[in-house]
Write a protein that holds these residues in place. Structure first.
Motif, PDB file in Angstrom:
ATOM      1  N   ASP A 240       0.864  -1.168   0.000  1.00 14.71           N
ATOM      2  CA  ASP A 240       0.000   0.000   0.000  1.00 14.71           C
ATOM      3  C   ASP A 240       0.910   1.231   0.000  1.00 14.71           C
ATOM      4  OD1 ASP A 240       1.049   0.116   2.559  1.00 14.71           O
ATOM      5  OD2 ASP A 240      -0.821  -0.428   3.543  1.00 14.71           O
ATOM      6  N   GLN A 241       0.331   2.409   0.120  1.00  7.69           N
ATOM      7  CA  GLN A 241       1.142   3.627   0.059  1.00  7.69           C
ATOM      8  C   GLN A 241       2.192   3.669   1.172  1.00  7.69           C
ATOM      9  OE1 GLN A 241      -0.985   7.339  -0.415  1.00  7.69           O
ATOM     10  NE2 GLN A 241       0.658   8.512   0.528  1.00  7.69           N
ATOM     11  N   GLY A 242       1.807   3.248   2.368  1.00  9.70           N
ATOM     12  CA  GLY A 242       2.745   3.261   3.480  1.00  9.70           C
ATOM     13  C   GLY A 242       3.928   2.346   3.248  1.00  9.70           C
ATOM     14  N   LEU A 243       3.670   1.155   2.716  1.00 12.26           N
ATOM     15  CA  LEU A 243       4.756   0.212   2.475  1.00 12.26           C
ATOM     16  C   LEU A 243       5.628   0.665   1.309  1.00 12.26           C
ATOM     17  CD1 LEU A 243       6.072  -2.300   3.469  1.00 12.26           C
ATOM     18  CD2 LEU A 243       4.461  -3.678   2.125  1.00 12.26           C
ATOM     19  N   ARG A 244       5.032   1.278   0.293  1.00 12.98           N
ATOM     20  CA  ARG A 244       5.852   1.817  -0.808  1.00 12.98           C
ATOM     21  C   ARG A 244       6.795   2.903  -0.292  1.00 12.98           C
ATOM     22  NH1 ARG A 244       0.941   1.029  -3.850  1.00 12.98           N
ATOM     23  NH2 ARG A 244       0.271   3.170  -3.414  1.00 12.98           N
ATOM     24  N   SER A 245       6.311   3.746   0.611  1.00 15.81           N
ATOM     25  CA  SER A 245       7.169   4.789   1.188  1.00 15.81           C
ATOM     26  C   SER A 245       8.295   4.168   2.007  1.00 15.81           C
ATOM     27  CB  SER A 245       6.336   5.734   2.055  1.00 15.81           C
ATOM     28  OG  SER A 245       5.359   6.409   1.287  1.00 15.81           O
ATOM     29  N   PHE A 246       7.982   3.103   2.736  1.00 17.75           N
ATOM     30  CA  PHE A 246       8.997   2.419   3.533  1.00 17.75           C
ATOM     31  C   PHE A 246      10.069   1.818   2.630  1.00 17.75           C
ATOM     32  CE2 PHE A 246      10.561  -1.642   5.179  1.00 17.75           C
ATOM     33  CZ  PHE A 246      11.190  -1.216   6.335  1.00 17.75           C
ATOM     34  N   ILE A 247       9.657   1.192   1.531  1.00 15.59           N
ATOM     35  CA  ILE A 247      10.614   0.594   0.601  1.00 15.59           C
ATOM     36  C   ILE A 247      11.553   1.662   0.051  1.00 15.59           C
ATOM     37  CG2 ILE A 247      10.843  -0.552  -1.639  1.00 15.59           C
ATOM     38  CD1 ILE A 247      10.005  -2.424   0.618  1.00 15.59           C
ATOM     39  N   SER A 258      14.732  10.813  -7.371  1.00 14.88           N
ATOM     40  CA  SER A 258      14.426  12.235  -7.194  1.00 14.88           C
ATOM     41  C   SER A 258      13.146  12.387  -6.384  1.00 14.88           C
ATOM     42  CB  SER A 258      14.248  12.894  -8.563  1.00 14.88           C
ATOM     43  OG  SER A 258      13.086  12.383  -9.215  1.00 14.88           O
ATOM     44  N   GLY A 259      12.892  13.600  -5.912  1.00 14.72           N
ATOM     45  CA  GLY A 259      11.661  13.860  -5.161  1.00 14.72           C
ATOM     46  C   GLY A 259      10.426  13.547  -5.968  1.00 14.72           C
ATOM     47  N   GLU A 260      10.446  13.879  -7.239  1.00 16.33           N
ATOM     48  CA  GLU A 260       9.299  13.604  -8.112  1.00 16.33           C
ATOM     49  C   GLU A 260       9.083  12.100  -8.281  1.00 16.33           C
ATOM     50  OE1 GLU A 260       7.811  14.569 -12.705  1.00 16.33           O
ATOM     51  OE2 GLU A 260       9.621  15.513 -11.893  1.00 16.33           O
ATOM     52  N   GLN A 261      10.179  11.357  -8.452  1.00 13.14           N
ATOM     53  CA  GLN A 261      10.066   9.908  -8.602  1.00 13.14           C
ATOM     54  C   GLN A 261       9.547   9.264  -7.318  1.00 13.14           C
ATOM     55  OE1 GLN A 261      14.184   9.231  -9.798  1.00 13.14           O
ATOM     56  NE2 GLN A 261      13.492   8.495 -11.806  1.00 13.14           N
ATOM     57  N   ARG A 262      10.016   9.740  -6.182  1.00 11.71           N
ATOM     58  CA  ARG A 262       9.586   9.183  -4.918  1.00 11.71           C
ATOM     59  C   ARG A 262       8.094   9.421  -4.689  1.00 11.71           C
ATOM     60  NH1 ARG A 262      13.761   8.226  -1.198  1.00 11.71           N
ATOM     61  NH2 ARG A 262      12.417   8.812   0.552  1.00 11.71           N
ATOM     62  N   HIS A 263       7.637  10.610  -5.018  1.00 10.06           N
ATOM     63  CA  HIS A 263       6.219  10.934  -4.854  1.00 10.06           C
ATOM     64  C   HIS A 263       5.358  10.046  -5.760  1.00 10.06           C
ATOM     65  CE1 HIS A 263       2.446  13.149  -5.437  1.00 10.06           C
ATOM     66  NE2 HIS A 263       2.630  13.587  -4.189  1.00 10.06           N
ATOM     67  N   ALA A 264       5.796   9.885  -7.004  1.00  7.11           N
ATOM     68  CA  ALA A 264       5.017   9.086  -7.951  1.00  7.11           C
ATOM     69  C   ALA A 264       4.950   7.623  -7.507  1.00  7.11           C
ATOM     70  CB  ALA A 264       5.626   9.188  -9.344  1.00  7.11           C
ATOM     71  N   PHE A 265       6.074   7.089  -7.032  1.00  5.72           N
ATOM     72  CA  PHE A 265       6.082   5.678  -6.625  1.00  5.72           C
ATOM     73  C   PHE A 265       5.239   5.457  -5.380  1.00  5.72           C
ATOM     74  CE2 PHE A 265       7.826   2.032  -4.315  1.00  5.72           C
ATOM     75  CZ  PHE A 265       7.792   1.060  -5.303  1.00  5.72           C
ATOM     76  N   SER A 266       5.359   6.331  -4.405  1.00  5.65           N
ATOM     77  CA  SER A 266       4.632   6.122  -3.156  1.00  5.65           C
ATOM     78  C   SER A 266       3.130   6.319  -3.324  1.00  5.65           C
ATOM     79  CB  SER A 266       5.176   7.050  -2.062  1.00  5.65           C
ATOM     80  OG  SER A 266       5.001   8.406  -2.422  1.00  5.65           O
TER      81      SER A 266
END
Length: 286
Positions: A240-247, A258-266
């Motif tokens: 889920d979004q939380g686990l994607r952010s953790f990864i 990059s910040g943009e890539q991190r936002h899109a993935f999470s």
């Protein structure tokens, strides 16, 4: 995929009920002895190291670098991730390679908060466990959760292990020269070596670099050690979004995003992440 060549491996070590990790002084590299009164350790050159109140040893002299410890938030996130069982297929794969061996002491270099020592202890009765990590807060957590194991604060890449004494080393995601690992092992000792496979965290990889290409499967070749078995462990992890952010926070791939890539993935990333680990078991010649 399992390619075992384990049967008939000699029982090269008598296993005692108490079989602690053999340590050397981080200052002069002399053997460390137990000081019965203080439960600390000392060497012939009178360097003495007292245990923490919780029982673990700190073998990094001087002040600690704050960067060597995880934040409390990241520690909690890692603990939550592991205790949810996301890595249990990897634990089962490791246990399947180790179970045919005689019980012995396993030392995890880079043990973190001790999850793999704890979970392997549940699957390998009669074994002893020890861990080395540079972060004080992770060793504190590991020792609290598994007080019958031996945990030491030290740099895993320069672990204070006496040469020729380790019965089994577990190494994952740690840059240590093969010669150093071989020197720590006792004759007939084993190394369980983990490395990422071609499709490890593949969805994260292609999210950050859409033109990524899958590399061919390549097993390691470790000089000075004999191959005893290998296993490729592949499994999926629902996200889920939380686990994607953790990864993103814990993966080297995520650190480079990059910040943009991190936002899109999470926020709009995949619902599943492939895990692909290569496990190989090696033995030092007698």
């Amino acid at each position: 995929i399992v390619s075992p060549i384990l049967p008939n491996a000699p029982a090269v070590m008598a296993f005692a009920k108490r079989n602690p990790m053999h340590l050397q002084c981080p200052i002069c590299r002399s053997p460390l002895q137990l000081h019965e009164a203080s439960r600390g350790v000392y060497c012939a050159n009178k360097h003495h190291f007292d245990p923490a109140p919780e029982g673990y040893l700190d073998l990094i002299p001087g002040k600690k670098n704050p960067k060597d410890s995880d934040s409390r938030a990241l520690m909690r996130a890692k603990r939550h991730f592991l205790e949810q069982g996301h890595q249990l297929p990897l634990v089962e794969a490791m246990a399947s390679l180790l179970a045919p061996l005689e019980p012995r002491e396993l030392i995890h270099l880079g043990c973190g908060e001790g999850y793999y020592c704890r979970t392997l202890a549940e699957r390998l009765p009669g074994w002893q466990f020890a861990g080395v990590d540079i972060a004080k807060n992770t060793i504190f957590a590991a020792n609290k959760a598994q007080p019958d194991a031996q945990f030491v604060i030290a740099d895993p890449a320069r672990a204070p292990i006496m040469p020729g004494t380790a019965h089994l080393l577990l190494v994952n995601d740690l840059k240590v020269k093969t010669e150093q690992l071989v020197s720590w092992l006792a004759p007939g000792g084993y190394l369980l070596y983990l490395q990422p496979g071609p499709r490890h965290q593949w969805q994260l990889r292609v999210s950050l670099n859409p033109v990524s290409m899958e590399h061919p499967l390549s097993w390691p070749s470790l000089a000075g050690l004999n191959p005893m078995g290998q296993l490729r462990c592949q499994f999926g992890m629902q996200m889920d979004q939380g686990l994607r952010s953790f990864i993103l926070e814990t993966s080297r791939l995520g650190w480079r995003a990059s910040g943009e890539q991190r936002h899109a993935f999470s926020h709009q990333g995949p619902d599943e992440l492939e895990q692909d680990l290569l496990l190989s078991l090696w033995q030092k010649p007698l």
